[in-house]
Design a protein around this motif. Structure first.
Motif, PDB file in Angstrom:
ATOM      1  N   PHE A 354       0.856  -1.191   0.000  1.00  0.00           N
ATOM      2  CA  PHE A 354       0.000   0.000   0.000  1.00  0.00           C
ATOM      3  C   PHE A 354       0.888   1.235   0.000  1.00  0.00           C
ATOM      4  O   PHE A 354       1.686   1.446   0.919  1.00  0.00           O
ATOM      5  CB  PHE A 354      -0.924   0.000   1.210  1.00  0.00           C
ATOM      6  N   THR A 355       0.759   2.032  -1.047  1.00  0.00           N
ATOM      7  CA  THR A 355       1.708   3.133  -1.264  1.00  0.00           C
ATOM      8  C   THR A 355       1.142   4.498  -0.926  1.00  0.00           C
ATOM      9  O   THR A 355       1.897   5.458  -0.833  1.00  0.00           O
ATOM     10  CB  THR A 355       2.158   3.144  -2.731  1.00  0.00           C
ATOM     11  N   GLY A 356      -0.141   4.621  -0.775  1.00  0.00           N
ATOM     12  CA  GLY A 356      -0.707   5.935  -0.500  1.00  0.00           C
ATOM     13  C   GLY A 356      -2.086   5.832   0.081  1.00  0.00           C
ATOM     14  O   GLY A 356      -2.836   4.902  -0.215  1.00  0.00           O
ATOM     15  N   ALA A 357      -2.436   6.787   0.957  1.00  0.00           N
ATOM     16  CA  ALA A 357      -3.775   6.860   1.533  1.00  0.00           C
ATOM     17  C   ALA A 357      -4.159   8.329   1.620  1.00  0.00           C
ATOM     18  O   ALA A 357      -3.500   9.114   2.311  1.00  0.00           O
ATOM     19  CB  ALA A 357      -3.808   6.213   2.907  1.00  0.00           C
ATOM     20  N   THR A 358      -5.202   8.712   0.908  1.00  0.00           N
ATOM     21  CA  THR A 358      -5.659  10.096   0.865  1.00  0.00           C
ATOM     22  C   THR A 358      -7.056  10.188   1.459  1.00  0.00           C
ATOM     23  O   THR A 358      -7.960   9.471   1.047  1.00  0.00           O
ATOM     24  CB  THR A 358      -5.690  10.615  -0.580  1.00  0.00           C
ATOM     25  N   SER A 372      -7.342  22.711   2.182  1.00  0.00           N
ATOM     26  CA  SER A 372      -7.512  21.780   1.069  1.00  0.00           C
ATOM     27  C   SER A 372      -8.468  20.687   1.517  1.00  0.00           C
ATOM     28  O   SER A 372      -8.581  20.400   2.719  1.00  0.00           O
ATOM     29  CB  SER A 372      -6.163  21.184   0.676  1.00  0.00           C
ATOM     30  N   ASN A 373      -9.160  20.046   0.574  1.00  0.00           N
ATOM     31  CA  ASN A 373     -10.112  19.003   0.961  1.00  0.00           C
ATOM     32  C   ASN A 373      -9.497  17.612   1.000  1.00  0.00           C
ATOM     33  O   ASN A 373     -10.195  16.627   1.207  1.00  0.00           O
ATOM     34  CB  ASN A 373     -11.315  19.002   0.026  1.00  0.00           C
ATOM     35  N   ASP A 374      -8.170  17.496   0.788  1.00  0.00           N
ATOM     36  CA  ASP A 374      -7.527  16.188   0.858  1.00  0.00           C
ATOM     37  C   ASP A 374      -6.330  16.248   1.812  1.00  0.00           C
ATOM     38  O   ASP A 374      -5.625  17.240   1.901  1.00  0.00           O
ATOM     39  CB  ASP A 374      -7.101  15.702  -0.528  1.00  0.00           C
ATOM     40  N   PHE A 375      -6.139  15.136   2.529  1.00  0.00           N
ATOM     41  CA  PHE A 375      -5.107  15.056   3.555  1.00  0.00           C
ATOM     42  C   PHE A 375      -4.355  13.734   3.395  1.00  0.00           C
ATOM     43  O   PHE A 375      -4.949  12.692   3.091  1.00  0.00           O
ATOM     44  CB  PHE A 375      -5.738  15.123   4.950  1.00  0.00           C
ATOM     45  N   GLN A 376      -3.044  13.771   3.624  1.00  0.00           N
ATOM     46  CA  GLN A 376      -2.194  12.587   3.472  1.00  0.00           C
ATOM     47  C   GLN A 376      -1.718  12.099   4.835  1.00  0.00           C
ATOM     48  O   GLN A 376      -1.632  12.865   5.795  1.00  0.00           O
ATOM     49  CB  GLN A 376      -0.977  12.913   2.600  1.00  0.00           C
ATOM     50  N   THR A 377      -1.388  10.818   4.897  1.00  0.00           N
ATOM     51  CA  THR A 377      -0.773  10.251   6.090  1.00  0.00           C
ATOM     52  C   THR A 377      -0.025   8.987   5.700  1.00  0.00           C
ATOM     53  O   THR A 377      -0.015   8.593   4.521  1.00  0.00           O
ATOM     54  CB  THR A 377      -1.824   9.960   7.170  1.00  0.00           C
TER      55      THR A 377
END
Length: 464
Positions: A354-358, A372-377
């Protein structure tokens, strides 16, 4: 003329008796791998209902079913020619179709039987796929076995495979899934299926109770030879010995189970303001009916072509590194701030794929706050077990200080993996939760300001 007739007769006799015998479809050429009479059995020699046959027809059969999975929803049909024989199945399945080609189960068994069992799945195929892994699902666990070729005939490309699952506890239903990792003719043909459960073969050792442990220690003290040895051991050492033995007897049989969380909830004992969870997926590609108690509204989506049911309430999907390959949505509410958690349990694929989760929230809410309406972790892996061959893993993602939103949508991406038995991901559980961040009450703010003012006045007096 007579010599010519005699020559033809000799040639006919030679070909009849000396030439190798032709293998027969619908007849097992290899002996049954389980040998003795099975405790439970279900077998199909004639398939008469497609794509799912719920009527085993072999003598001595109990209840069960066989379900055929064609590639990308293609047709399943009775083999139409006399060469293939009546009652057989043919369907398109090109090489590398790890979506699975067959699911089967045996049911109506007594789940209270003691001990464990050897469980067999046997298939006869022709013009044939390359079958490797098969999986067995019970109500509490999953198991993997590798195929054994019991018979093959290169003239007709007939193969007889079987898989053996050992040490399986009793259950009311055993469900199987067979994968296809290669094919010579881009099709699959089945002629027979057998499932056999062979009676209690390995007694399950019960953990030694504390009362039995104390009784055993007391008997040792009564024995003179044992007491001579025990005198050399201090009470502390004896206590440590007892602890070690107790731990060994109670943990030796522990193992991970799919569909059961092995790690603690990442939000701990905190009360969740919003929650949604799936323990049994019953819709593909979108499951919009969360089934875990306490769930609100939400959906779990597999956006990758080839996704399908895996069996046992699980689903699977080929890997895809596009953001949004997998999507989990939880309905929310505006106002306040929250820590948002996503937690999943997967199999086969390693957790590092799993390389990304937005996390995406309501655009209107984000705009009103200048966000912004998107956040990373980043991903946190809390459990990983390879002992069952399923690469069971548990992971979570957390986003802190997220404003209240009408919805929370997590988009997951995944690395593509090498082809073969790991070329897909099993999803067995998923859940999302929102934990409210406490907001200081007005009176608490006033007290805090008064305290800071008092500290400032004291500091000023000291300087004077």
């Amino acid at each position: 003329m007579n010599k010519f007739i005699r020559l033809l007769t000799v040639l006919y006799v030679f070909l009849f008796f000396v030439s190798p015998a032709k293998a027969a479809f619908d007849v097992w050429d290899a002996a049954a791998p389980w040998g003795s009479s099975p405790t439970y059995y279900a077998g199909w020699n004639v398939f008469d209902v497609l794509p799912q046959d719920n009527t085993p027809d072999a003598p001595g059969s109990g209840t069960g079913s066989v379900f055929f999975y064609p590639y990308n929803g293609g047709p399943v049909f009775m083999a139409p020619t006399p060469y293939y024989g009546s009652g057989n199945v043919s369907m398109p399945n090109p090489a590398g179709n790890v979506s699975g080609i067959l699911s089967s189960n045996i049911s109506g068994m007594d789940p209270t039987l003691p001990g464990t069992f050897d469980v067999y799945l046997r298939l006869e195929t022709y013009k044939a796929p390359v079958l490797t892994d098969a999986y067995l699902f019970t109500s509490t666990d999953s198991y993997m076995a590798t195929s054994i070729v019991a018979y093959s005939d290169s003239n007709f490309l007939e193969y007889e495979y079987y898989w053996l699952f050992q040490g399986i506890p009793a259950d009311s239903t055993y469900q199987f899934k067979v994968l296809n990792v290669g094919n010579l003719f881009n099709q699959t043909n089945f002629t027979q299926v057998d499932i056999a459960v062979v009676g209690s073969v390995t007694p399950v050792p019960e953990p030694m109770s504390s009362s039995l442990m104390l009784a055993a220690m007391f008997m040792l003290f009564l024995n003179r030879k044992a007491s001579t040895y025990l005198k050399k051991i201090s009470k502390v050492k004896l206590f440590k010995h007892a602890l070690l033995v107790t731990a060994a007897t109670t943990t030796v049989n522990a193992h991970a189970a799919m569909d059961t969380w092995d790690s603690a909830t990442p939000w701990g004992s905190a009360t969740t303001s919003m929650y949604v969870g799936w323990n049994n997926f019953d819709q593909v590609p979108v499951d919009s009916t969360p089934d875990v108690a306490g769930s609100g509204g939400g959906s779990f989506t597999l956006n990758v072509p080839g996704s399908n049911f895996y069996g046992g309430g699980n689903v699977y999907s080929p890997p895809n590194n596009t953001n949004g390959s997998y999507s989990v949505v939880m309905q929310g509410s505006t106002g306040g701030f929250y820590d948002i958690y996503l937690r999943i349990e997967t199999g086969r694929a390693t957790p590092t794929t799993f390389t990304g989760a937005t996390l995406i929230i309501d655009d209107d809410v984000a705009s009103s706050l200048g966000l912004s309406n998107d956040f990373q972790t980043t991903q946190v892996v809390t459990f990983f077990d390879t002992s069952s061959g399923l690469n069971e893993s548990e992971s979570y993602w957390v986003w802190h200080n997220i404003p209240g939103s009408n919805f929370y949508n997590v988009m997951l991406a995944q690395d593509s993996q090498a082809s073969g038995s790991n070329y897909y991901t099993i999803f067995s559980q998923a859940e999302m939760a929102a934990v409210a961040i406490p907001v200081p009450e007005p009176e608490n703010k006033a007290m805090l300001m008064a305290g800071l003012l008092l500290i400032g006045m004291m500091f000023a007096r000291r300087k004077q």
